[in-house]
Design an enzyme around this catalytic site. Sequence first.
Site, PDB file in Angstrom:
ATOM      1  CG  HIS A 203      42.007  34.263  37.163  1.00  7.20           C
ATOM      2  ND1 HIS A 203      42.298  35.611  37.168  1.00  7.20           N
ATOM      3  CD2 HIS A 203      42.310  33.837  35.915  1.00  7.20           C
ATOM      4  CE1 HIS A 203      42.771  35.966  35.973  1.00  7.20           C
ATOM      5  NE2 HIS A 203      42.769  34.903  35.188  1.00  7.20           N
TER       6      HIS A 203
ATOM      7  CG  ASP B 194      35.287  38.455  45.221  1.00  8.24           C
ATOM      8  OD1 ASP B 194      36.013  39.443  44.978  1.00  8.24           O
ATOM      9  OD2 ASP B 194      34.240  38.217  44.595  1.00  8.24           O
TER      10      ASP B 194
HETATM   11  N1  APR Z   1      35.554  50.502  40.281  1.00  6.60           N
HETATM   12  C1  APR Z   1      35.973  50.112  39.054  1.00  6.60           C
HETATM   13  N2  APR Z   1      37.260  49.876  38.737  1.00  6.60           N
HETATM   14  C2  APR Z   1      38.155  50.048  39.725  1.00  6.60           C
HETATM   15  C3  APR Z   1      37.807  50.466  41.041  1.00  6.60           C
HETATM   16  C4  APR Z   1      36.433  50.690  41.289  1.00  6.60           C
HETATM   17  N3  APR Z   1      36.010  51.078  42.501  1.00  6.60           N
HETATM   18  N4  APR Z   1      38.946  50.538  41.785  1.00  6.60           N
HETATM   19  C5  APR Z   1      39.959  50.184  40.960  1.00  6.60           C
HETATM   20  N5  APR Z   1      39.492  49.899  39.728  1.00  6.60           N
HETATM   21  C6  APR Z   1      40.231  49.437  38.552  1.00  6.60           C
HETATM   22  C7  APR Z   1      41.661  49.912  38.460  1.00  6.60           C
HETATM   23  O1  APR Z   1      41.723  51.180  37.789  1.00  6.60           O
HETATM   24  C8  APR Z   1      42.298  48.792  37.630  1.00  6.60           C
HETATM   25  O2  APR Z   1      42.167  49.069  36.246  1.00  6.60           O
HETATM   26  O3  APR Z   1      40.301  48.026  38.653  1.00  6.60           O
HETATM   27  C9  APR Z   1      41.444  47.558  37.959  1.00  6.60           C
HETATM   28  C10 APR Z   1      42.148  46.539  38.828  1.00  6.60           C
HETATM   29  O4  APR Z   1      43.229  46.026  38.079  1.00  6.60           O
HETATM   30  P1  APR Z   1      44.113  44.855  38.697  1.00  6.60           P
HETATM   31  O5  APR Z   1      44.472  45.194  40.087  1.00  6.60           O
HETATM   32  O6  APR Z   1      45.190  44.536  37.700  1.00  6.60           O
HETATM   33  O7  APR Z   1      43.090  43.622  38.794  1.00  6.60           O
HETATM   34  P2  APR Z   1      42.616  42.660  37.638  1.00  6.60           P
HETATM   35  O8  APR Z   1      42.561  43.382  36.321  1.00  6.60           O
HETATM   36  O9  APR Z   1      41.390  42.003  38.094  1.00  6.60           O
HETATM   37  O10 APR Z   1      43.807  41.583  37.598  1.00  6.60           O
HETATM   38  C11 APR Z   1      43.560  40.421  36.834  1.00  6.60           C
HETATM   39  O11 APR Z   1      45.651  39.502  37.584  1.00  6.60           O
HETATM   40  O12 APR Z   1      47.189  39.050  39.207  1.00  6.60           O
HETATM   41  C12 APR Z   1      46.143  38.546  38.498  1.00  6.60           C
HETATM   42  O13 APR Z   1      44.829  36.790  39.299  1.00  6.60           O
HETATM   43  C13 APR Z   1      45.011  38.172  39.416  1.00  6.60           C
HETATM   44  O14 APR Z   1      42.673  38.055  38.801  1.00  6.60           O
HETATM   45  C14 APR Z   1      43.812  38.911  38.856  1.00  6.60           C
HETATM   46  C15 APR Z   1      44.265  39.264  37.459  1.00  6.60           C
END
Ligand code: APR
Length: 265
Positions: free
Chosen positions: A143, A128
């Site tokens: 990404h 985004d």
């Molecule tokens: N504030 C801070 N952290 C948060 C919040 C919040 N409001 N809500 C959720 N989280 C945390 C969760 O605890 C989790 O550790 O954000 C994290 C999200 O993890 P993922 O869903 O795995 O996302 P991300 O780490 O960005 O994934 C990385 O994986 O699938 C690929 O391309 C995709 O860019 C993505 C990459």
Amino acid sequence: MTEERYPESPSPPPSLLKGEGGTKGREDVALVRERVAAAKNVMVITGAGISAESGVPTFRDDNGLWKEFNPLDYATREAFRRDPVKVWKWYDERRVNMAQARPNPGHLALAAMARPGRRVFIVTQNVDDLHEQAGSKEVVHIHGSLWRTRCERDGTVLENRETPLTEVPPPCMCGEIMRPDIVWFGENLPWQPVEQIHHYFLEGRIDLCLVVGTEASFGYILQWALQAHEAGAMLVDVNPRDSGLGSIIDVHLRGKAGEVLPKLL
Ligand code: APR
């Protein structure tokens, strides 16, 4: 890279940092806020969690995208080759939802953290543009972007903000179909953002590295966090839960990005 520290911002004793019997909650926030105040160079690594409070789903949380959709059906080159319409319909729906999202106080706090004399360099895994909408100027997307399409035949890259898309899949002028300009599982990171990050580390001392809203599932995220630490940064995880960063962090600010980050200003 040799470990350099600013004399005027001595690191607190390890016991305090590691949290073993050290401070919790409010004191940790005060500790990091002091570090921000003295910082000349802040690195930030963000993931889906920072956009969660803007209504954008994460991937691996209980209600995350990968709990509902199999990434092998939507986020690989093979899936796209197998059924480009199915993949594009999924991305089109994410784009429609994303178009409604607005920066939350977490994005806004990071944008406000940058000022003359204090650089804030953001590396984001997010596709985004909420950091840019919040006003952050140095944002490196590793990404790709949900708002760009790319042709694998002639390399055309286009900005496309139609929601919903008028043609699915969107066509390239060369006659090929465009793909989302997003890094899929099994693909390499684009070299330009990686190059930008490499040059950032060559520029020297980093005072603080905030890792916000990511599971830190990928080795390069851990590597960059460690490199920031070796460059002198206090390593802070902003996440309601424990992440893949494990014990390498100095401080874990347990909470939501939109609630924690504004307290650091
Ligand atoms: N504030 C801070 N952290 C948060 C919040 C919040 N409001 N809500 C959720 N989280 C945390 C969760 O605890 C989790 O550790 O954000 C994290 C999200 O993890 P993922 O869903 O795995 O996302 P991300 O780490 O960005 O994934 C990385 O994986 O699938 C690929 O391309 C995709 O860019 C993505 C990459």
